[in-house]
Design a protein around this motif. Structure first.
Motif, short mmCIF file in Angstrom:
data_model
loop_
_atom_site.label_atom_id
_atom_site.label_comp_id
_atom_site.label_asym_id
_atom_site.label_seq_id
_atom_site.Cartn_x
_atom_site.Cartn_y
_atom_site.Cartn_z
N ALA A 1 -59.57 -11.11 -43.88
CA ALA A 1 -61.00 -11.05 -43.58
C ALA A 1 -61.80 -10.63 -44.81
CB ALA A 1 -61.25 -10.08 -42.43
N TYR A 2 -63.09 -10.92 -44.79
CA TYR A 2 -63.95 -10.60 -45.92
C TYR A 2 -64.10 -9.09 -46.07
CZ TYR A 2 -67.68 -9.66 -42.54
OH TYR A 2 -68.42 -9.15 -41.51
N TYR A 3 -64.45 -8.68 -47.29
CA TYR A 3 -64.74 -7.27 -47.58
C TYR A 3 -66.21 -7.16 -47.93
CZ TYR A 3 -64.89 -2.82 -50.06
OH TYR A 3 -65.22 -1.56 -50.47
N GLU A 4 -66.85 -6.17 -47.35
CA GLU A 4 -68.30 -6.05 -47.60
C GLU A 4 -68.73 -4.60 -47.47
OE1 GLU A 4 -72.02 -8.73 -46.31
OE2 GLU A 4 -71.10 -7.64 -44.65
N ILE A 5 -69.56 -4.16 -48.39
CA ILE A 5 -70.24 -2.87 -48.27
C ILE A 5 -71.72 -3.11 -48.54
CG2 ILE A 5 -68.26 -1.42 -48.89
CD1 ILE A 5 -69.30 -1.31 -51.72
N ARG A 6 -72.57 -2.36 -47.86
CA ARG A 6 -74.02 -2.53 -48.00
C ARG A 6 -74.69 -1.17 -48.04
NH1 ARG A 6 -76.56 -6.95 -44.13
NH2 ARG A 6 -78.08 -6.87 -45.83
N TYR A 7 -75.59 -1.04 -49.02
CA TYR A 7 -76.43 0.15 -49.17
C TYR A 7 -75.60 1.43 -49.23
CZ TYR A 7 -79.80 -3.31 -47.54
OH TYR A 7 -80.54 -4.46 -47.38
N GLN A 8 -74.62 1.43 -50.17
CA GLN A 8 -73.78 2.60 -50.33
C GLN A 8 -73.57 2.89 -51.81
OE1 GLN A 8 -70.23 3.03 -47.96
NE2 GLN A 8 -70.90 1.45 -46.51
N PHE A 9 -73.27 4.19 -52.10
CA PHE A 9 -72.97 4.62 -53.46
C PHE A 9 -71.45 4.71 -53.63
CE2 PHE A 9 -77.30 6.10 -52.94
CZ PHE A 9 -77.86 5.83 -54.18
N TYR A 10 -70.96 4.13 -54.74
CA TYR A 10 -69.53 4.21 -55.07
C TYR A 10 -69.39 4.32 -56.58
CZ TYR A 10 -67.69 2.71 -50.49
OH TYR A 10 -67.34 2.64 -49.17
N ASN A 11 -68.39 5.09 -57.02
CA ASN A 11 -68.00 4.97 -58.42
C ASN A 11 -66.87 3.94 -58.51
OD1 ASN A 11 -65.55 6.22 -57.83
ND2 ASN A 11 -66.32 8.26 -58.36
N ARG A 12 -66.38 3.70 -59.71
CA ARG A 12 -65.42 2.61 -59.90
C ARG A 12 -64.12 2.85 -59.13
NH1 ARG A 12 -63.05 1.42 -65.79
NH2 ARG A 12 -61.83 3.26 -65.18
N ASP A 13 -63.58 4.08 -59.22
CA ASP A 13 -62.32 4.39 -58.54
C ASP A 13 -62.46 4.30 -57.03
OD1 ASP A 13 -61.08 4.73 -60.94
OD2 ASP A 13 -61.30 6.92 -60.96
N GLN A 14 -63.56 4.81 -56.50
CA GLN A 14 -63.77 4.76 -55.05
C GLN A 14 -63.85 3.31 -54.56
OE1 GLN A 14 -67.35 7.07 -54.74
NE2 GLN A 14 -66.25 8.97 -54.32
N LEU A 15 -64.53 2.46 -55.33
CA LEU A 15 -64.66 1.07 -54.93
C LEU A 15 -63.30 0.37 -54.98
CD1 LEU A 15 -66.41 -1.38 -54.21
CD2 LEU A 15 -66.75 -1.77 -56.65
N MET A 16 -62.52 0.66 -56.03
CA MET A 16 -61.21 0.03 -56.16
C MET A 16 -60.31 0.41 -54.99
SD MET A 16 -58.39 0.46 -59.20
CE MET A 16 -58.08 2.17 -58.71
N TRP A 17 -60.25 1.70 -54.65
CA TRP A 17 -59.38 2.14 -53.56
C TRP A 17 -59.88 1.64 -52.22
CZ3 TRP A 17 -54.71 3.26 -54.33
CH2 TRP A 17 -54.29 3.89 -55.51
N SER A 18 -61.16 1.48 -52.07
CA SER A 18 -61.70 0.93 -50.83
C SER A 18 -61.26 -0.52 -50.63
CB SER A 18 -63.23 1.02 -50.84
OG SER A 18 -63.77 0.44 -49.67
N VAL A 19 -61.28 -1.30 -51.72
CA VAL A 19 -60.84 -2.70 -51.64
C VAL A 19 -59.34 -2.77 -51.36
CG1 VAL A 19 -60.58 -4.84 -52.95
CG2 VAL A 19 -62.70 -3.54 -53.13
N VAL A 20 -58.56 -1.93 -52.07
CA VAL A 20 -57.11 -1.92 -51.87
C VAL A 20 -56.77 -1.53 -50.43
CG1 VAL A 20 -54.96 -0.74 -52.50
CG2 VAL A 20 -56.55 -1.47 -54.28
N ARG A 21 -57.44 -0.54 -49.90
CA ARG A 21 -57.18 -0.10 -48.52
C ARG A 21 -57.51 -1.21 -47.52
NH1 ARG A 21 -59.88 4.08 -48.77
NH2 ARG A 21 -61.81 3.36 -47.80
N HIS A 22 -58.62 -1.91 -47.77
CA HIS A 22 -59.04 -2.98 -46.86
C HIS A 22 -57.98 -4.08 -46.78
CE1 HIS A 22 -61.51 -6.11 -45.00
NE2 HIS A 22 -61.15 -6.91 -45.99
N TYR A 23 -57.50 -4.56 -47.94
CA TYR A 23 -56.54 -5.66 -47.93
C TYR A 23 -55.14 -5.20 -47.52
CZ TYR A 23 -60.07 -8.72 -49.85
OH TYR A 23 -61.21 -9.47 -50.00
N SER A 24 -54.81 -3.94 -47.76
CA SER A 24 -53.54 -3.41 -47.26
C SER A 24 -53.53 -3.42 -45.74
CB SER A 24 -53.31 -1.99 -47.78
OG SER A 24 -53.25 -1.98 -49.19
N GLU A 25 -54.64 -3.01 -45.13
CA GLU A 25 -54.74 -3.04 -43.67
C GLU A 25 -54.68 -4.46 -43.15
OE1 GLU A 25 -58.36 -1.03 -42.88
OE2 GLU A 25 -57.56 0.98 -43.26
#
Length: 310
Positions: free
Chosen positions: A65-89
Motif C-alpha cells: 500500500a502507499y505511504y503518506e504523511i500530511r502536515y507533520q514534522f519529521y527529521n531525516r531519521d524519523q522519516l526513514m524509520w517511519s517508511v521502513v516500519r510501514h513497508y515492514s508491516e
C-alpha cells in the motif's frame, strides 16, 4: 539529521513486486567438509538440497500500500524509520502470499489469482460488449468463457506441474550429481512451444534419465577414483547406485511435469514472443560491445549445432 522539516504532503505510490526465488543446494565442498565422515556429509548435503527444493517460488505478487504523511514534522531519521516500519508491516501482512506461493505446494495463491481473473473476464467482457451492441455482447461472452476455462484448466494443470517439478528437483538433488542437476535445470527452464514439444521433451528426459542411471553405476566410481582416489571410488559407487534409482524416477516425474505444463499452455492459449534478431554475443571478458548481426547469427548457429550434438 536533527533539523525538523515540515511535510505538507509526502506520498509514495503503491508498489507491486514480482518475486521469483530459487535457492541453490550449497556451494563447493570445503577442505573441512571433505574431511568429514562420508555418511555425515551426505546427510548434510541431502538436507541442504531438500531445503532448497522446498523454498522455490515463482512469480509471487506482493502489493504494498502507499505511504503518506500530511502536515507533520519529521527529521531525516524519523522519516526513514517511519517508511521502513510501514513497508515492514506491509510485508508481514502478506506473508501468506509467500507461504501459499511455494512451488512444492503447487502455488495455490497463483491458482486463486488466475481463477479470480477468469471470473472477472466472464462478467466484465460481456458487459463491455453489451454497451456496444448484441454482436459485441456475444463476442465478449465467448472471450469471458474462454478465459474462465483457460484459467481453471490451465491453473489446475499448473499446480500439478509445479508439484511434480519440485519432486523432480528433489530427486535430482538426491543424486548429488551437480552436472546432471545443471542440465536438468536448463532443460526444465526452456518453455515448450506447444503440447507436442512438451511431450517430446518429457520423453527425452525420461530416456536420458534411464540411460544415465544405468551407465552411472560404472562411470561414477571411475570418475570418483580419478579425482579422490579410493575414497572417491566408494563415493562414486554410492552416487551410481542412488542415481540408478533416482534418475529414471526423476525422468518419469519430469515427463509428467512437462506434460501438465503443455496442457497449461494449451488451455491458457499463451503465445511466445519471437525474437526479431539473434541475441548479442558477449565475449569472455564480459564487455558489452555494439551489436554485430553477423557475429550474433554465427554464434546462434553454433549453439544450435551443439544442442543437436548433445
Amino acid at each position: 539529521t536533527s533539523m525538523l522539516s515540515f511535510f505538507e504532503d509526502f506520498h509514495i505510490s503503491p508498489i507491486k513486486l514480482h518475486l521469483s526465488l530459487s535457492l541453490g543446494s550449497g556451494g563447493e565442498e570445503s577442505n573441512q567438509e571433505k574431511r568429514e565422515l562420508i555418511p555425515i556429509h551426505s546427510v548434510n548435503l541431502l538436507l541442504k538440497s531438500i531445503g532448497a527444493t522446498l523454498t522455490d517460488v515463482d512469480d509471487l505478487i506482493f502489493k504494498l500500500a502507499y505511504y503518506e504523511i500530511r502536515y507533520q514534522f519529521y527529521n531525516r531519521d524519523q522519516l526513514m524509520w517511519s517508511v521502513v516500519r510501514h513497508y515492514s508491516e506491509q510485508f508481514l501482512k502478506q506473508m501468506y502470499v509467500l507461504v501459499f506461493g511455494l512451488d512444492v505446494l503447487g502455488n495455490p495463491f497463483g491458482l486463486i489469482r488466475g481463477l479470480s481473473e477468469g471470473f472477472e473476464a466472464l462478467f466484465y467482457e460481456p458487459f463491455q460488449g453489451a454497451v456496444q451492441g448484441p454482436e459485441e455482447f456475444a463476442e465478449g461472452l465467448v472471450i469471458g468463457v474462454k478465459s474462465l476455462f483457460g484459467h481453471t484448466v490451465g491453473g489446475a494443470a499448473g499446480v500439478v506441474s509445479r508439484i511434480t517439478g519440485s519432486v523432480g528437483k528433489g530427486l535430482a538433488a538426491i543424486t548429488m550429481d551437480k552436472e546432471y542437476q545443471q542440465k536438468r535445470r536448463e532443460e526444465m527452464g526452456r518453455q515448450p512451444k506447444d503440447f507436442g514439444d512438451s511431450l517430446a521433451r518429457g520423453g527425452k528426459g525420461l530416456l536420458l534419465g534411464v540411460v544415465g542411471g544405468v551407465t552411472g553405476i560404472i562411470t561414477k566410481p571411475v570418475e570418483g577414483a580419478k579425482k579422490e582416489g579410493a575414497a572417491g571410488f566408494f563415493k562414486g559407487i554410492g552416487k551410481g547406485l542412488v542415481g540408478a534409482v533416482a534418475r529414471p524416477t526423476g525422468g518419469i516425474i519430469d515427463m509428467a511435469s512437462s506434460t501438465f505444463q503443455g496442457i497449461q499452455r494449451v488451455a491458457e492459449s499463451t503465445e511466445d514472443v519471437s525474437r526479431l534478431r539473434s541475441p548479442r554475443l558477449i565475449h569472455e571478458d564480459g564487455i558489452i560491445r555494439p551489436y554485430d548481426r553477423q557475429e550474433s547469427e554465427g554464434y546462434d548457429i553454433f549453439e544450435q549445432e551443439l544442442e543437436i550434438q548433445e
